[in-house]
Design an enzyme around this catalytic site. Structure first.
Site, PDB file in Angstrom:
ATOM      1  N   ASP A 157      -5.030  -1.665  -2.822  1.00  0.00           N
ATOM      2  CA  ASP A 157      -5.960  -1.005  -3.740  1.00  0.00           C
ATOM      3  C   ASP A 157      -6.690  -2.012  -4.630  1.00  0.00           C
ATOM      4  O   ASP A 157      -7.258  -1.648  -5.653  1.00  0.00           O
ATOM      5  CB  ASP A 157      -5.221   0.034  -4.600  1.00  0.00           C
ATOM      6  CG  ASP A 157      -4.096  -0.583  -5.424  1.00  0.00           C
ATOM      7  OD1 ASP A 157      -3.777  -1.770  -5.215  1.00  0.00           O
ATOM      8  OD2 ASP A 157      -3.527   0.127  -6.279  1.00  0.00           O
ATOM      9  N   ALA A 184       0.832  -1.204   0.000  1.00  0.00           N
ATOM     10  CA  ALA A 184       0.000   0.000   0.000  1.00  0.00           C
ATOM     11  C   ALA A 184       0.863   1.249   0.000  1.00  0.00           C
ATOM     12  O   ALA A 184       0.523   2.266   0.581  1.00  0.00           O
ATOM     13  CB  ALA A 184      -0.901   0.002   1.224  1.00  0.00           C
ATOM     14  N   THR A 202       7.851  -3.488  -6.490  1.00  0.00           N
ATOM     15  CA  THR A 202       7.028  -4.390  -5.672  1.00  0.00           C
ATOM     16  C   THR A 202       7.872  -5.398  -4.890  1.00  0.00           C
ATOM     17  O   THR A 202       7.521  -5.761  -3.764  1.00  0.00           O
ATOM     18  CB  THR A 202       6.022  -5.149  -6.557  1.00  0.00           C
ATOM     19  OG1 THR A 202       6.723  -5.705  -7.683  1.00  0.00           O
ATOM     20  CG2 THR A 202       4.916  -4.245  -7.069  1.00  0.00           C
ATOM     21  N   GLU A 260       7.401  -8.462 -17.451  1.00  0.00           N
ATOM     22  CA  GLU A 260       6.622  -7.223 -17.385  1.00  0.00           C
ATOM     23  C   GLU A 260       6.411  -6.660 -18.784  1.00  0.00           C
ATOM     24  O   GLU A 260       7.242  -6.843 -19.674  1.00  0.00           O
ATOM     25  CB  GLU A 260       7.348  -6.197 -16.507  1.00  0.00           C
ATOM     26  CG  GLU A 260       7.359  -6.566 -15.037  1.00  0.00           C
ATOM     27  CD  GLU A 260       5.963  -6.730 -14.475  1.00  0.00           C
ATOM     28  OE1 GLU A 260       5.191  -5.773 -14.493  1.00  0.00           O
ATOM     29  OE2 GLU A 260       5.634  -7.857 -14.029  1.00  0.00           O
ATOM     30  N   ARG A 282     -35.876   9.165  13.862  1.00  0.00           N
ATOM     31  CA  ARG A 282     -34.505   9.451  14.295  1.00  0.00           C
ATOM     32  C   ARG A 282     -34.093   8.593  15.504  1.00  0.00           C
ATOM     33  O   ARG A 282     -34.916   7.916  16.100  1.00  0.00           O
ATOM     34  CB  ARG A 282     -34.395  10.940  14.602  1.00  0.00           C
ATOM     35  CG  ARG A 282     -34.503  11.796  13.327  1.00  0.00           C
ATOM     36  CD  ARG A 282     -34.677  13.247  13.649  1.00  0.00           C
ATOM     37  NE  ARG A 282     -33.640  13.718  14.562  1.00  0.00           N
ATOM     38  CZ  ARG A 282     -33.738  14.821  15.297  1.00  0.00           C
ATOM     39  NH1 ARG A 282     -34.829  15.573  15.235  1.00  0.00           N
ATOM     40  NH2 ARG A 282     -32.761  15.165  16.107  1.00  0.00           N
ATOM     41  N   ARG A 341      -3.220   9.783  -9.025  1.00  0.00           N
ATOM     42  CA  ARG A 341      -4.376   9.954  -9.918  1.00  0.00           C
ATOM     43  C   ARG A 341      -5.712  10.073  -9.182  1.00  0.00           C
ATOM     44  O   ARG A 341      -6.724  10.390  -9.775  1.00  0.00           O
ATOM     45  CB  ARG A 341      -4.419   8.794 -10.927  1.00  0.00           C
ATOM     46  CG  ARG A 341      -3.417   8.973 -12.061  1.00  0.00           C
ATOM     47  CD  ARG A 341      -3.303   7.745 -12.924  1.00  0.00           C
ATOM     48  NE  ARG A 341      -2.534   6.695 -12.258  1.00  0.00           N
ATOM     49  CZ  ARG A 341      -2.397   5.457 -12.716  1.00  0.00           C
ATOM     50  NH1 ARG A 341      -3.010   5.101 -13.826  1.00  0.00           N
ATOM     51  NH2 ARG A 341      -1.685   4.569 -12.062  1.00  0.00           N
ATOM     52  N   SER A 355     -56.007  17.667  16.198  1.00  0.00           N
ATOM     53  CA  SER A 355     -55.057  18.211  15.222  1.00  0.00           C
ATOM     54  C   SER A 355     -54.513  19.564  15.658  1.00  0.00           C
ATOM     55  O   SER A 355     -55.161  20.298  16.403  1.00  0.00           O
ATOM     56  CB  SER A 355     -55.753  18.371  13.873  1.00  0.00           C
ATOM     57  OG  SER A 355     -56.095  17.097  13.389  1.00  0.00           O
ATOM     58  N   TYR A 411     -44.349  16.517  14.772  1.00  0.00           N
ATOM     59  CA  TYR A 411     -43.038  16.307  15.389  1.00  0.00           C
ATOM     60  C   TYR A 411     -43.221  15.701  16.774  1.00  0.00           C
ATOM     61  O   TYR A 411     -43.851  16.300  17.653  1.00  0.00           O
ATOM     62  CB  TYR A 411     -42.262  17.627  15.526  1.00  0.00           C
ATOM     63  CG  TYR A 411     -40.987  17.422  16.319  1.00  0.00           C
ATOM     64  CD1 TYR A 411     -39.988  16.567  15.832  1.00  0.00           C
ATOM     65  CD2 TYR A 411     -40.789  18.012  17.556  1.00  0.00           C
ATOM     66  CE1 TYR A 411     -38.836  16.323  16.563  1.00  0.00           C
ATOM     67  CE2 TYR A 411     -39.631  17.778  18.298  1.00  0.00           C
ATOM     68  CZ  TYR A 411     -38.660  16.928  17.796  1.00  0.00           C
ATOM     69  OH  TYR A 411     -37.524  16.669  18.510  1.00  0.00           O
ATOM     70  N   LYS A 424     -38.208  11.614  17.256  1.00  0.00           N
ATOM     71  CA  LYS A 424     -36.864  11.536  17.843  1.00  0.00           C
ATOM     72  C   LYS A 424     -37.002  11.044  19.265  1.00  0.00           C
ATOM     73  O   LYS A 424     -37.810  11.588  20.023  1.00  0.00           O
ATOM     74  CB  LYS A 424     -36.189  12.908  17.827  1.00  0.00           C
ATOM     75  CG  LYS A 424     -34.734  12.841  18.266  1.00  0.00           C
ATOM     76  CD  LYS A 424     -34.302  14.012  19.121  1.00  0.00           C
ATOM     77  CE  LYS A 424     -34.891  13.971  20.516  1.00  0.00           C
ATOM     78  NZ  LYS A 424     -34.337  14.987  21.424  1.00  0.00           N
TER      79      LYS A 424
HETATM   80  C1  UD1 Z   1       2.372  -5.182 -11.045  1.00  0.00           C
HETATM   81  C2  UD1 Z   1       3.090  -6.446 -11.482  1.00  0.00           C
HETATM   82  C3  UD1 Z   1       2.471  -6.965 -12.778  1.00  0.00           C
HETATM   83  C4  UD1 Z   1       0.982  -7.195 -12.577  1.00  0.00           C
HETATM   84  C5  UD1 Z   1       0.319  -5.942 -12.070  1.00  0.00           C
HETATM   85  C6  UD1 Z   1      -1.105  -6.217 -11.690  1.00  0.00           C
HETATM   86  C7  UD1 Z   1       5.356  -6.226 -10.675  1.00  0.00           C
HETATM   87  C8  UD1 Z   1       6.760  -5.887 -11.041  1.00  0.00           C
HETATM   88  N1  UD1 Z   1       4.489  -6.148 -11.661  1.00  0.00           N
HETATM   89  O1  UD1 Z   1       2.624  -4.223 -12.054  1.00  0.00           O
HETATM   90  O2  UD1 Z   1       3.093  -8.161 -13.165  1.00  0.00           O
HETATM   91  O3  UD1 Z   1       0.405  -7.611 -13.790  1.00  0.00           O
HETATM   92  O4  UD1 Z   1       0.988  -5.447 -10.889  1.00  0.00           O
HETATM   93  O5  UD1 Z   1      -1.743  -5.016 -11.379  1.00  0.00           O
HETATM   94  O6  UD1 Z   1       5.085  -6.550  -9.546  1.00  0.00           O
HETATM   95  N2  UD1 Z   1       3.860  -0.831  -4.689  1.00  0.00           N
HETATM   96  C9  UD1 Z   1       4.485  -0.566  -3.500  1.00  0.00           C
HETATM   97  N3  UD1 Z   1       5.791  -0.203  -3.494  1.00  0.00           N
HETATM   98  C10 UD1 Z   1       6.512  -0.105  -4.638  1.00  0.00           C
HETATM   99  C11 UD1 Z   1       5.863  -0.379  -5.869  1.00  0.00           C
HETATM  100  C12 UD1 Z   1       4.539  -0.743  -5.855  1.00  0.00           C
HETATM  101  O7  UD1 Z   1       3.864  -0.639  -2.429  1.00  0.00           O
HETATM  102  O8  UD1 Z   1       7.699   0.229  -4.563  1.00  0.00           O
HETATM  103  C13 UD1 Z   1       2.440  -1.207  -4.680  1.00  0.00           C
HETATM  104  C14 UD1 Z   1       1.604  -0.166  -5.388  1.00  0.00           C
HETATM  105  O9  UD1 Z   1       1.066   0.748  -4.457  1.00  0.00           O
HETATM  106  C15 UD1 Z   1       0.509  -0.979  -6.018  1.00  0.00           C
HETATM  107  C16 UD1 Z   1       1.144  -2.356  -6.243  1.00  0.00           C
HETATM  108  O10 UD1 Z   1       2.288  -2.387  -5.416  1.00  0.00           O
HETATM  109  O11 UD1 Z   1      -0.567  -1.166  -5.136  1.00  0.00           O
HETATM  110  C17 UD1 Z   1       1.481  -2.609  -7.681  1.00  0.00           C
HETATM  111  O12 UD1 Z   1       2.419  -1.679  -8.099  1.00  0.00           O
HETATM  112  P1  UD1 Z   1       2.446  -1.106  -9.560  1.00  0.00           P
HETATM  113  O13 UD1 Z   1       3.603  -0.209  -9.708  1.00  0.00           O
HETATM  114  O14 UD1 Z   1       1.115  -0.557  -9.898  1.00  0.00           O
HETATM  115  O15 UD1 Z   1       2.716  -2.426 -10.390  1.00  0.00           O
HETATM  116  P2  UD1 Z   1       2.354  -2.658 -11.886  1.00  0.00           P
HETATM  117  O16 UD1 Z   1       3.326  -1.942 -12.706  1.00  0.00           O
HETATM  118  O17 UD1 Z   1       0.947  -2.400 -12.143  1.00  0.00           O
END
Ligand code: UD1
Ligand code: CA
Length: 453
Positions: free
Chosen positions: A102, A9, A79, A151, A330, A15, A402, A363, A348
Site C-alpha cells: 500500500d 499486503a 510486521t 514504535e 472509435r 478504512r 449533405s 456517422y 468506427k
Molecule cells: C510500521 C512500522 C513503523 C513505521 C510504519 C511506517 C512496525 C512494527 N512498525 O508501523 O515503524 O514507521 O510502519 O508506515 O513495523 N502488515 C502485514 N501483516 C501484519 C501487520 C502488518 O502484512 O501482521 C502490513 C500492513 O498491511 C501494512 C504494513 O504491514 O501494509 C504496515 O503495518 P502497520 O500495522 O500499518 O504498521 P504501522 O503500525 O504503521
C-alpha cells in the site's frame, strides 16, 4: 548476489470500506501493489513474495507473474511475523528487500540507493525526517549510528521527540533476517511481532545499520483510506506531468492532466487542460491536444491537432490531420495524412483517405473512404441491418452531398457525386451523379392553417 523482495499486503484495509483487498485499489488505473511490483522488478528482483491475508483469490486472479509467489499470513500478528511467513523461501546468501503493497510511489532510484547503501556486515534502512512524526516508529541513534527503532506506542517522551522516522522499507541479508525474525518477541505495547526489532538485533551482533532517504515524503506514504488514495493519485499524476514537461512537452496546467498508462511524446507537443490518456498513446512531433480530450490506445501523427472535447480510442490519426472539436474516433479507425474530421462526427472501423474531409454531424462506420473525398454534413453510413454489419466503399475524389444515407453494402466509385438528401442503396459508377430524393413541388398561393376557435 540475488535479490528477493517481500511485499507486505496482509492488512485488511478496513478504512477503504471496500470488498476489494486494499492493495488492489488503484493509482492511475493500476493496483497499488502493481506499482510496488514494478519497482521491485526495476531493481532486478529475482523473486517476489507477496504476503497476503485477505482476498487471496481475488489477489491471485488480478496479480500474476512468474517471479511472484503468494504467501499467506492467516493471522496478522505484526510486521515481523508477516516477513517471517516468507522466510522458508529466502536464501541465506541473498539480499532481501521489504516493501509494502500500500506504499505505491517509492522511486526506483530511492530503492537503488538503499541497496547500494547496505554494508556487507549489516543492513540498510530507509528513513525520513518528518515535522510531524506521530504514529511512526522513531529511529534511535547513538553517536550518529542507528541502534534501534522504537514504535510510537512504546516510546518514551524523549524518543517521541525524534523526527527521524521509520518508513518500514529495509534491506537485509537473508540468513541474518531469518535468525533475527526467529528470535522476535511480542512483548510490547501492541502485543505484535515487530519487524522493527531486527534493527536492535543487528546492532547487538555488532553489525552496521546504514540509512538511505527518499527525495520526497510521498515516496513512503501509504493509502489507508480513499482520501489518502486520491492524494497519492494526484502526487503520481504531478510526477508524470513533470516528467513529460522535462521531456519537452508543454502542459497548460500540470495539475490538470491524467495519465493512466504510457504516454510517449515527440518534440514540441502541446497539451491543454483536462486531458486523459489511457493505455498506450503516442503523440508525434508538433502534436496539439485541445482541452478535455480523452485519448486511449492511439497514435497521433506529426503536427496533427486534436481539438477540444474529442475522444479517440484504438485509432491512428495521421500526420497533419485535424480532429474535432467534439469528435469521436472509435476503434479500428485510421485517418490518413492531412485528413479532417470536424464536430459531432463519429467514426468506427473506418479508413479516411489522405486529404479527405468530414466536417460536421456524421456517422462513418465500417467505411473505406479514398483520397480527397468530401463527406457532406449529416452523412450517415447505414452499416447495420439489425443483424449484420456491412461496408461502405467510397472512391477517390468522390463528393457526398449533405444529409445523405449510404445504405451498406454500397460502393461509390471515384469522382462520383451524390446529391444532398439522397438515400443511396445502389452502387454509383465512376463520375456519375446519383440523386435519390423526393421531387420538390412548389404550390402557388398556399394558405397556412389558421388557429381554431
Ligand atoms: C510500521 C512500522 C513503523 C513505521 C510504519 C511506517 C512496525 C512494527 N512498525 O508501523 O515503524 O514507521 O510502519 O508506515 O513495523 N502488515 C502485514 N501483516 C501484519 C501487520 C502488518 O502484512 O501482521 C502490513 C500492513 O498491511 C501494512 C504494513 O504491514 O501494509 C504496515 O503495518 P502497520 O500495522 O500499518 O504498521 P504501522 O503500525 O504503521
Ligand atoms: Ca501504517
Amino acid at each position: 548476489m540475488s535479490l528477493s523482495v517481500v511485499i507486505l499486503a496482509a492488512g485488511k484495509g478496513t478504512r477503504m470500506k471496500s470488498s476489494l483487498p486494499k492493495v488492489l485499489h488503484a493509482i492511475a488505473d493500476k493496483p497499488m501493489v502493481e506499482h510496488v511490483i514494478d519497482a521491485a522488478r526495476c531493481v532486478n528482483a529475482d523473486n517476489i513474495y507477496m504476503v497476503y491475508g485477505f482476498g487471496g483469490e481475488i489477489l491471485q486472479a488480478r496479480i500474476t507473474g512468474e517471479d511472484l509467489t503468494f504467501v499467506e499470513q492467516a493471522e496478522q500478528l505484526g510486521t515481523g511475523h508477516a516477513v517471517n511467513m516468507a522466510t522458508p523461501y529466502l536464501k541465506d546468501d541473498e539480499n532481501v528487500l521489504v516493501l509494502y503493497g500500500d506504499v505505491p510511489l517509492t522511486k526506483v532510484s530511492t530503492l537503488q540507493q538503499l541497496i547500494d547503501a547496505k554494508p556487507d556486515n549489516g543492513m540498510s534502512l530507509l528513513t525520513v525526517n518528518l515535522t510531524n512524526p506521530t504514529g511512526y516508529g522513531r529511529i534511535v541513534r547513538e553517536s550518529g549510528n542507528v541502534v534501534g527503532i522504537v514504535e510510537q506506542k512504546d516510546a518514551t517522551a524523549e524518543e517521541l521527540a525524534i523526527n527521524e522516522c521509520n518508513t518500514g522499507i529495509l534491506l537485509a541479508n537473508g540468513g541474518d533476517l531469518k535468525r533475527w525474525l526467529a528470535n522476535l518477541s511480542n512483548d510490547n505495547a501492541q502485543g505484535e511481532y515487530y519487524l522493527t526489532d531486527i534493527i536492535a538485533a543487528c546492532h547487538n551482533e555488532g553489525k552496521l545499520i546504514a540509512t538511505a532517504h527518499p527525495e520526497t515524503e510521498v515516496e513512503v506514504e501509504g493509502a489507508n483510506n480513499r482520501v489518502q488514495l486520491a492524494a497519492l493519485e494526484r502526487a503520481f499524476q504531478l510526477r508524470e506531468a513533470e516528467a513529460l514537461m522535462l521531456n519537452g512537452a508543454s502542459l497548460r496546467d500540470p495539475n490538470r492532466i491524467d495519465i493512466r498508462g504510457k504516454l510517449l511524446i515527440g518534440q514540441e507537443v502541446k497539451i491543454d487542460v483536462n486531458c486523459i490518456f489511457e493505455g498506450e498513446v503516442v503523440l508525434a512531433d508538433g502534436v496539439k491536444i485541445g482541452a478535455n480530450c480523452i485519448l486511449k490506445d492511439c497514435t497521433i501523427g506529426e503536427f496533427a491537432e486534436v481539438k477540444p472535447n474529442t475522444i479517440v480510442e484504438g485509432a491512428v490519426i495521421g500526420d497533419l490531420c485535424s480532429v474535432g472539436p467534439f469528435a469521436r474516433i472509435r476503434p479500428g479507425s485510421v485517418m490518413n495524412k492531412d485528413s479532417h474530421v470536424g464536430n459531432f462526427v463519429e467514426m468506427k472501423k473506418t479508413i479516411l483517405g489522405e486529404g479527405s474531409k468530414s466536417g460536421h454531424l456524421t456517422y462513418l462506420g465500417d467505411a473505406n473512404i479514398g483520397q480527397n473525398v468530401n463527406v457532406g454534413a449529416g452523412t450517415i453510413t447505414c452499416n447495420y441491418d439489425g443483424v449484420n454489419k456491412s461496408q461502405t466503399i467510397i472512391g477517390d475524389n468522390a463528393f457526398i452531398g449533405s444529409n445523405t444515407s449510404l445504405v451498406a453494402p454500397v460502393f461509390i466509385s471515384e469522382k462520383a457525386t451524390v446529391g444532398a438528401g439522397s438515400v443511396i442503396a445502389k452502387d454509383v459508377e465512376k463520375e456519375q451523379l446519383a440523386v435519390a430524393r423526393g421531387k420538390q413541388r412548389n404550390i402557388d398561393g398556399w394558405q397556412r392553417p389558421t388557429k381554431k376557435q
